[in-house]
Design an enzyme around this catalytic site. Structure first.
Site, PDB file in Angstrom:
ATOM      1  N   LYS A 135      46.928  47.630  34.167  1.00 24.66           N
ATOM      2  CA  LYS A 135      47.504  46.537  33.385  1.00 24.66           C
ATOM      3  C   LYS A 135      46.363  45.792  32.745  1.00 24.66           C
ATOM      4  CE  LYS A 135      50.817  45.889  37.021  1.00 24.66           C
ATOM      5  NZ  LYS A 135      50.882  45.190  38.265  1.00 24.66           N
ATOM      6  N   ASP A 191      44.406  51.618  39.041  1.00 24.04           N
ATOM      7  CA  ASP A 191      44.435  50.505  38.099  1.00 24.04           C
ATOM      8  C   ASP A 191      43.267  50.552  37.135  1.00 24.04           C
ATOM      9  OD1 ASP A 191      46.392  49.357  39.635  1.00 24.04           O
ATOM     10  OD2 ASP A 191      45.017  48.012  40.669  1.00 24.04           O
ATOM     11  N   MET A 198      41.913  35.367  38.690  1.00 21.61           N
ATOM     12  CA  MET A 198      42.635  35.282  37.406  1.00 21.61           C
ATOM     13  C   MET A 198      42.633  33.844  36.888  1.00 21.61           C
ATOM     14  SD  MET A 198      45.810  37.766  38.465  1.00 21.61           S
ATOM     15  CE  MET A 198      45.918  37.202  40.154  1.00 21.61           C
TER      16      MET A 198
END
Ligand code: SAH
Length: 447
Positions: free
Chosen positions: A248, A226, A361
């Site tokens: 991402k 990632d 997040m």
């Protein structure tokens, strides 16, 4: 990289050592061990450079050292004058000798003592018997190449021999027993069978990874990783491992999750040892669960290796005890990820727990988070903290109430991954720092 490391073939070749003192004699020793014919002279005379492969100088008069450096270089002969980098065309590393295995370490002249300390650590890590294991492998080298022409298969067999029972036998001094296992491995080469390891890489510092994760990284044929994985971690991978980036960036899903799942399955079916490397822990907001399901459905063997999740790394470095017997009896990890612009969280039970809340997040949805918590009874003065790039040397912290943090966040964040920590534990962290660590903590930004 300041210097390019090489291993020089010196068997039967002449090497000139100029100097008669202890250092010169000590420098001559490893040269002899490498098979060189050492010519040692107290003083330098240009004629001595005739036919020499390498020249070393130490403990000799200054004019001799200068002349040696100059004449050797003008003839293209590599030269080292001990502790005089400006006179050298090569430098010598700290050496760990596990013949036929040799490990050389250099700080490029910047910190030789550090290089020596690292050598001491590696010495402790690699028992002398590794040399015997390498010698045994050497005995079988050409037969193994013939019997196992496929590189992936050969690597698998050798890794098993080097890490399994055969290695244990060599270390225990039972070389012939070990040799029998090498023979057997030639006769029944295993099927090419791939496997996927869902590995937690931790918060980014390589030494916060588990030993198992480090080992698997060094063994993997393919590493699928990632965005949050740093170079320090990837550097532990085998040099020739294939790296596939499937990162991402928030809201830009460059590779679809289904495509990642399919990729893992097809690599494993191809016989590859695959490490799927994820920041933190693979099963904490990392979609590792979805990948595990896909692998299971496809009948691919897999193993999950836990990692230090962001909340733990952030709390440790900010010295926030996530639980505390006096005030905090629960810790909850939640996601601030929104679905169609809405936070999908049960605020009421969250508030009722009176614990520490670690929000992953959560930066973008911070105002919604604050409103939801306050509407469900969270005290407006509850201490909170933003922690960016937790667990790395670039960790940043911002303390305040949720009102203050929501107002300050847009201008404060620097695009690194950021965690929101809420609860009385945060204040405990501050108290801890003020009481005993204040001198070592850099001044914090404040709202
Ligand atoms: N599996 C990861 C989490 C992935 S979700 C883990 O266990 O840590 C990504 C979110 O994790 C980021 O938006 C951020 O909130 C948090 N995060 C990941 N690494 C972080 C770090 N080093 N410091 C602070 N937060 C981090």
């Amino acid at each position: 990289m300041r210097h390019f490391p090489i291993f020089l073939e010196l068997q039967g070749r002449s090497v000139l050592v100029v100097g008669a003192g202890e250092i010169a004699t000590r420098k001559a020793e490893p040269l002899r061990m490498a098979g060189a014919v050492v010519i040692q002279r107290a003083r330098f005379s240009p004629a001595d450079l005739e036919g020499v492969a390498l020249a070393v100088g130490a403990d000799a008069p200054e004019e001799d050292l200068l002349a040696l450096s100059l004449s050797a270089r003008s003839r293209g002969i590599p030269v080292n004058i001990v502790d005089r980098p400006e006179l050298c065309s090569f430098i010598t590393p700290a050496i760990i000798d596990r013949a036929p295995m040799t490990i050389a370490i250099s700080s490029g002249g910047a910190a030789p003592i550090l290089a020596r300390l690292i050598r001491a650590r590696i010495e402790a890590l690699i028992p002398p018997a590794y040399g015997r294991l390498a010698a045994l492998a050497d005995r079988f080298k050409s037969r193994i190449r013939t019997a196992l022409p496929d590189l992936v298969q050969r690597r698998r067999v050798l890794e098993r021999l080097f890490t399994g029972h055969a290695a244990d036998l060599v270390f225990a001094g039972q070389e012939e027993e070990a040799a029998r296992l090498f023979e057997q491995a030639l006769d029944n080469a295993p099927e090419k069978q791939g496997m996927v390891f869902l590995v937690g890489a931790g918060p980014g510092a390589a030494d916060l990874m588990t030993l198992r994760a480090q080992r698997l990284l060094g063994e993997a044929d393919v590493i699928v990783h990632d965005r949050l994985i740093g170079e320090a971690v990837l550097d532990l991978a085998r040099r020739d491992a294939h790296r596939i980036y499937v990162g991402k960036v928030r809201a830009h899903h460059c590779v679809l999750q289904e495509d990642i799942n399919d990729l893992l399955v097809s690599l494993a079916r191809d016989g590859k040892k695959v490490v799927r490397l994820k920041g933190g822990d693979p099963f904490v907001f990392g979609r590792g669960g979805e990948e595990a399901e896909a692998l299971h459905a496809a009948g691919v063997a897999f193993e999950v290796v836990p990692g230090v999740t962001a909340a733990l790394a952030c709390a440790a470095q900010a010295r926030i005890p996530l639980t505390h017997r006096a005030t905090t009896r629960a810790v909850t990890f939640v996601t601030g990820h929104t679905k169609e612009g809405r936070l999908d969280l049960e605020f009421e039970p969250l508030v009722k727990l009176h614990g520490t809340i670690a929000v992953y997040m959560g930066i973008v949805s911070l105002p919604q988070l604050r409103d939801g918590l306050f509407a469900n009874g969270l005290d407006r003065t509850t201490p909170a903290m933003l922690i960016e790039r937790g667990g790395s040397h670039r960790q940043r912290e911002l303390r305040g109430t949720l009102d203050e943090l929501a107002a300050a966040a847009p201008g404060w964040t620097q695009n690194g991954p950021t965690l929101v920590m809420i609860g009385h534990a945060v204040a405990r962290g501050i108290a801890l720092q003020e009481r005993s660590f204040i001198d070592t903590i850099p001044p914090q930004a404040s709202v």
